[in-house]
Design a protein around this motif. Structure first.
Motif, short mmCIF file in Angstrom:
data_model
loop_
_atom_site.label_atom_id
_atom_site.label_comp_id
_atom_site.label_asym_id
_atom_site.label_seq_id
_atom_site.Cartn_x
_atom_site.Cartn_y
_atom_site.Cartn_z
N LEU A 1 14.61 45.97 -65.17
CA LEU A 1 14.53 47.30 -65.78
C LEU A 1 13.53 47.23 -66.93
O LEU A 1 13.75 46.50 -67.91
CB LEU A 1 15.90 47.74 -66.30
CG LEU A 1 15.93 49.03 -67.12
CD1 LEU A 1 15.48 50.21 -66.27
CD2 LEU A 1 17.33 49.28 -67.68
N LEU B 1 10.57 54.33 -71.81
CA LEU B 1 11.81 55.11 -71.78
C LEU B 1 12.02 55.89 -73.06
O LEU B 1 13.05 56.53 -73.24
CB LEU B 1 13.02 54.18 -71.54
CG LEU B 1 13.08 53.45 -70.19
CD1 LEU B 1 14.42 52.76 -70.03
CD2 LEU B 1 12.84 54.40 -69.04
N GLN C 1 18.25 57.51 -65.50
CA GLN C 1 17.14 58.10 -64.75
C GLN C 1 16.12 57.07 -64.30
O GLN C 1 15.39 57.29 -63.34
CB GLN C 1 16.48 59.18 -65.60
CG GLN C 1 17.35 60.40 -65.86
CD GLN C 1 16.66 61.46 -66.71
OE1 GLN C 1 15.48 61.33 -67.05
NE2 GLN C 1 17.40 62.52 -67.04
N ALA C 2 16.09 55.90 -64.99
CA ALA C 2 15.13 54.86 -64.65
C ALA C 2 15.63 53.94 -63.53
O ALA C 2 14.83 53.20 -62.94
CB ALA C 2 14.80 54.01 -65.88
N SER D 1 13.78 53.47 -60.20
CA SER D 1 12.47 52.80 -60.26
C SER D 1 12.59 51.35 -60.69
O SER D 1 11.61 50.73 -61.11
CB SER D 1 11.54 53.55 -61.21
OG SER D 1 12.10 53.60 -62.53
#
Length: 521
Positions: free
Chosen positions: A241, A246, A261-262, A265
């Protein structure tokens, strides 16, 4: 689901069975002349979703074929079970490596069984589901002279041991937690070992975002976190991550939302992984987050040990692991021994962890992965990462060296010596691969080995021993352990094998070199 009384009964029966180990476990030592039967069940009893990421995973049952070298004891019998039949030439290849034992004598003491089942169901379960095969295996074993060994131990290995009435020289499945990511962190804390800041175990993505935000708050300068499935292996269950981008909000709820939300990805280390799939596994396996340990020149060493049924702890080896994948999280291979700068420190830390595990009742193999980061004074900072309670990717190359040379590991300098007192080194991998290798049969590989004289030479105790021959034709990959009298020689031997295979398959690349990690020392 079994009730409490049934579970207690199974536990008690297993403990009674295991009490026989103290007088039988020595039969697994190749240097002991014992009249015993060794049952090898190389089942990869792991999460099927994670296992499916490994190309040719079914053939990884061949990694324990080094066990055939136990037949160097002239009174040992070995029973080896696989999902699908092994190529006869693979068996011949290993038996011909046995020093001082006639091929026919060893072959007569080897029994092979197969379930003829190509599914990803664990081999152990396949055996349990075939009562006639189970009965044939039981009839082949001599009562009170048999020991069962495996790749990793779970409740189904315990069930098989009970049905066969054979003690299991492996971890009690009740102790599996100590080989998970969360269990490893607990042991590191108990031992006072340095390890990355991280989280408790969670089972949903909302809680995962929260513990990640907590970690970020404790270490606001962090740039990356590692998300780890609790029972992932070989780095396949890891994801990175990236915290950069962010935002720099100090609002706790905003950070949780940004992390959530990350998640889609994430940089997944496993093959063809998606957030949808990974999220489902969090609910099933659980997950933790840890601070990503960075640093120029960092290495990924490991230490391997063994705990006997009497509770004695022995260090077997140290390695520098070769890692790949998008962020260097996937295990590709190893070289022995680990760098001199931290080799002895690895041994000391490994002993501490081994004693902790022994006090908890663990036996047999354990391995501990570290990250080593050099400081400005040329010293190394070691960070404990995880404990593996199974026969991992560094087990078979070391045991191959041990059985081939009948040598010994010396704690004073962390080197392995042949019986002639000569130090030995190796480079090993499960992942020598190229699309052009596809279509090569094991017989073709044997032809290439013989023509280019790549095989292990018993007179010099140098050369290459191959494994995972079953992966070659379909998946274009093979495993190998290249042994030399120096690390540089072992690397040269490995590189020669790669160059020869490229040449023989018309894919030679004049720029082909060893992975950069093998040149860092």
């Amino acid at each position: 689901m079994p009730d409490c009384d049934e579970s207690r009964s199974t536990h008690d029966k297993f403990q009674q069975l295991q009490s026989r180990l103290q007088r039988q476990w020595h039969s697994l030592d190749a240097q002991v002349d014992s009249d015993s039967d060794i049952l090898v069940v190389p089942s990869l009893s792991l999460d099927r979703g994670e296992l499916a990421k490994v190309e040719g995973c079914l053939h990884y049952e061949e990694r324990l074929l080094f066990s055939l070298m136990r037949l160097s004891n002239p009174r040992t019998r070995l029973i080896y079970v696989t999902s699908v039949p092994l190529a006869p030439i693979a068996i011949d290849y290993y038996l011909q490596l046995l020093p001082g034992i006639p091929f026919s004598h060893a072959r007569d003491r080897l029994l092979l069984f197969s379930t003829d089942d190509y599914s990803l169901q664990p081999l152990t379960q396949k055996i349990l589901d075939r009562p006639r095969l189970l009965d044939r295996i039981k009839q082949a074993l001599r009562p009170d002279r048999s020991v069962m060994t495996c790749y990793n131990s779970t409740s189904i290995e315990r069930d098989l041991a009970l049905k066969l009435d054979v003690p299991l020289y492996a971890l009690d499945p009740d102790l599996l937690y100590w080989g998970t990511k969360a269990g490893s962190r607990q042991i590191f804390a108990e031992c006072g070992l340095p390890h990355p800041d991280g989280s408790e175990l969670v089972f949903n993505d909302r809680d995962l975002a929260q513990v990640a935000a907590d970690l970020w708050a404790r270490q606001p300068h962090l740039q990356r976190l590692v998300v780890k499935l609790n029972e992932g292996f070989s780095g396949e269950g890891n994801a990175i991550l990236d915290l950069q981008g962010l935002g720099d909000s100090t609002n706790y709820l905003s950070r949780i939302e940004a992390i959530s939300q990350a998640f889609p990805s994430l940089s997944f280390q496993g093959h063809n992984e998606t957030w949808t799939n990974f999220k489902a596994k969090i609910g099933h396996l659980g997950a933790i987050v840890e601070a990503f340990v960075g640093g120029d020149g960092k290495q990924s060493p490991s230490v391997q040990g063994c705990i006997t049924p009497t509770g004695a702890v022995e260090i077997l080896s140290t390695h520098d692991q070769i890692l790949g994948g998008p962020d260097g999280q996937i295990f590709l291979g190893c070289q022995f021994p680990a760098a001199e700068g931290y080799r002895r420190q690895l041994q000391d830390l490994g002993l501490e962890i081994g004693k902790n595990l022994a006090a908890k009742g663990a036996i047999e193999r354990f391995a501990v992965d570290f990250i080593a980061v050099p400081d400005s004074d040329g010293n190394w900072d070691l960070h404990a990462i995880e404990i593996n309670l199974r026969k991992g990717g560094t087990t078979h190359p070391f045991m191959t060296l041990k059985f081939l040379t009948n040598g010994y590991y010396q704690m004073d300098d962390g080197l392995f010596y042949s019986q002639q007192g000569k130090p030995k080194y190796y480079v090993a991998s499960d992942n020598l691969n190229h699309p052009h290798y596809r279509g090569l049969l094991p017989n073709d590989l044997m032809d290439i080995i013989a023509h280019h004289r790549l095989h292990f030479d018993t007179s010099t105790e140098t050369g290459t021993v191959f494994h995972l021959l079953g992966c070659l034709s379909e998946f274009g990959k093979v495993g190998l352990t290249s042994i030399g009298n120096s690390l540089a020689e072992a690397q040269q031997i490995y590189q020669k094998v790669e160059q020869v295979l490229d040449l023989e398959t018309q894919s030679i690349d004049p720029q082909s070199t060893l992975p950069i990690a093998w040149k860092c020392r």
